[in-house]
Enzyme design. Sequence first.
Site, mmCIF file in Angstrom:
data_model
loop_
_atom_site.group_PDB
_atom_site.id
_atom_site.type_symbol
_atom_site.label_atom_id
_atom_site.label_comp_id
_atom_site.label_asym_id
_atom_site.label_seq_id
_atom_site.Cartn_x
_atom_site.Cartn_y
_atom_site.Cartn_z
ATOM 1 N N ASP A 1 22.131 17.692 -45.332
ATOM 2 C CA ASP A 1 22.281 16.225 -45.241
ATOM 3 C C ASP A 1 23.693 15.861 -45.703
ATOM 4 O OD1 ASP A 1 21.606 13.469 -44.926
ATOM 5 O OD2 ASP A 1 21.107 13.304 -47.045
ATOM 6 N N SER A 2 24.037 14.607 -45.500
ATOM 7 C CA SER A 2 25.340 14.125 -45.977
ATOM 8 C C SER A 2 25.366 14.009 -47.505
ATOM 9 C CB SER A 2 25.624 12.741 -45.379
ATOM 10 O OG SER A 2 24.580 11.858 -45.743
ATOM 11 N N CYS B 1 19.103 14.632 -41.616
ATOM 12 C CA CYS B 1 19.983 13.460 -41.579
ATOM 13 C C CYS B 1 19.916 12.875 -40.176
ATOM 14 C CB CYS B 1 21.413 13.895 -41.902
ATOM 15 S SG CYS B 1 22.638 12.591 -41.747
ATOM 16 N N GLU C 1 21.132 6.859 -53.536
ATOM 17 C CA GLU C 1 21.738 7.943 -54.332
ATOM 18 C C GLU C 1 21.912 7.502 -55.777
ATOM 19 O OE1 GLU C 1 24.481 10.695 -53.117
ATOM 20 O OE2 GLU C 1 23.185 11.095 -51.399
ATOM 21 N N CYS D 1 16.572 6.898 -42.031
ATOM 22 C CA CYS D 1 17.627 7.554 -42.820
ATOM 23 C C CYS D 1 16.879 8.264 -43.932
ATOM 24 C CB CYS D 1 18.599 6.529 -43.387
ATOM 25 S SG CYS D 1 19.714 7.220 -44.657
ATOM 26 N N HIS E 1 17.583 9.092 -46.773
ATOM 27 C CA HIS E 1 17.739 8.568 -48.133
ATOM 28 C C HIS E 1 16.666 7.531 -48.483
ATOM 29 C CE1 HIS E 1 21.724 10.369 -48.011
ATOM 30 N NE2 HIS E 1 21.878 10.059 -49.282
HETATM 31 N N1 DGL Z 1 20.661 10.591 -44.920
HETATM 32 C C1 DGL Z 1 21.403 10.209 -43.785
HETATM 33 C C2 DGL Z 1 20.516 9.842 -42.607
HETATM 34 O O1 DGL Z 1 19.389 10.289 -42.517
HETATM 35 C C3 DGL Z 1 22.606 9.358 -43.841
HETATM 36 C C4 DGL Z 1 23.226 8.726 -45.015
HETATM 37 C C5 DGL Z 1 24.706 8.526 -44.807
HETATM 38 O O2 DGL Z 1 25.421 9.503 -45.016
HETATM 39 O O3 DGL Z 1 25.130 7.432 -44.387
HETATM 40 O O4 DGL Z 1 20.926 9.155 -41.719
#
Ligand code: DGL
Length: 252
Positions: free
Chosen positions: A11-12, A75, A153, A189, A191
């Site tokens: 993931d990012s 992600c 986060e 997302c 997150h």
């Molecule tokens: N967790 C990521 C997603 O599922 C993206 C968060 C980000 O880096 O903007 O899209």
Amino acid sequence: MSTRQKILVFDSGLGGLTVFREIRKVRPDADYLYLGDDALFPYGALAPEALVARVEAVIGDALADFPADAIVIACNTASTLVLPPLRARHAMPIVGTVPAIKPAAAATRSRMISVLATPGTVSRDYTAELIRDFAQGVAVTLVGSRALAGLAERALRGEAVPDEALAGEIAPCFVEAEGRRTDVVVLACTHYPLLLDRLGALAPWPVQWIDPAPAIARRVVQVLGESSLDNPGSARMVMTAGNPPEALLDAA
Ligand code: DGL
């Protein structure tokens, strides 16, 4: 004798932990590398070409040390772009995470759903195609949040995140029109499920929140098979900016 399979979860940042925890429940015997590209977080605002080149490079480097049997791109922002180039380059199964529009369209009774995602994910052709193919006759509101992944986060790291900030980010998901209102919100997302309890409490009315992580975990079992060893495997974390919060792997 079975060998221990290796799964790379990418993931990012830390959002992919919501996917990792579901995969580890169904495949506790695998060895995991959790890779977060936090040096470039957030991905949501990156240009598509830069994002694809970056993910290819970071995954390529990780595979040199960790020859994965499967890669999970946990992600949405990346998966909606990088799955074809990654699959062309690597032979192992690559499981992606894309907006759960199909299950949302099947679940809605009001025929009004919202997709809460990064600005990148809501602008993708991939997302438009999912709506066209699976949400005919459903009013779909796309909500691209610039701040929510970062807020998730911060909350995960134990920092204070005010309710007002979260409420403001989710407010556009709640739409009322002609006596109907949104009844399903897709968490597109990885997150966002980190905040699920708080989002539910702050919602102006109850909705079904769709977190695709359990479905992704089932897909991993489909491609790699069921657990084959009785004792648990290992889990390691690498963050591209350094200082991986390894304790979060066990807390996930
Ligand atoms: N967790 C990521 C997603 O599922 C993206 C968060 C980000 O880096 O903007 O899209």
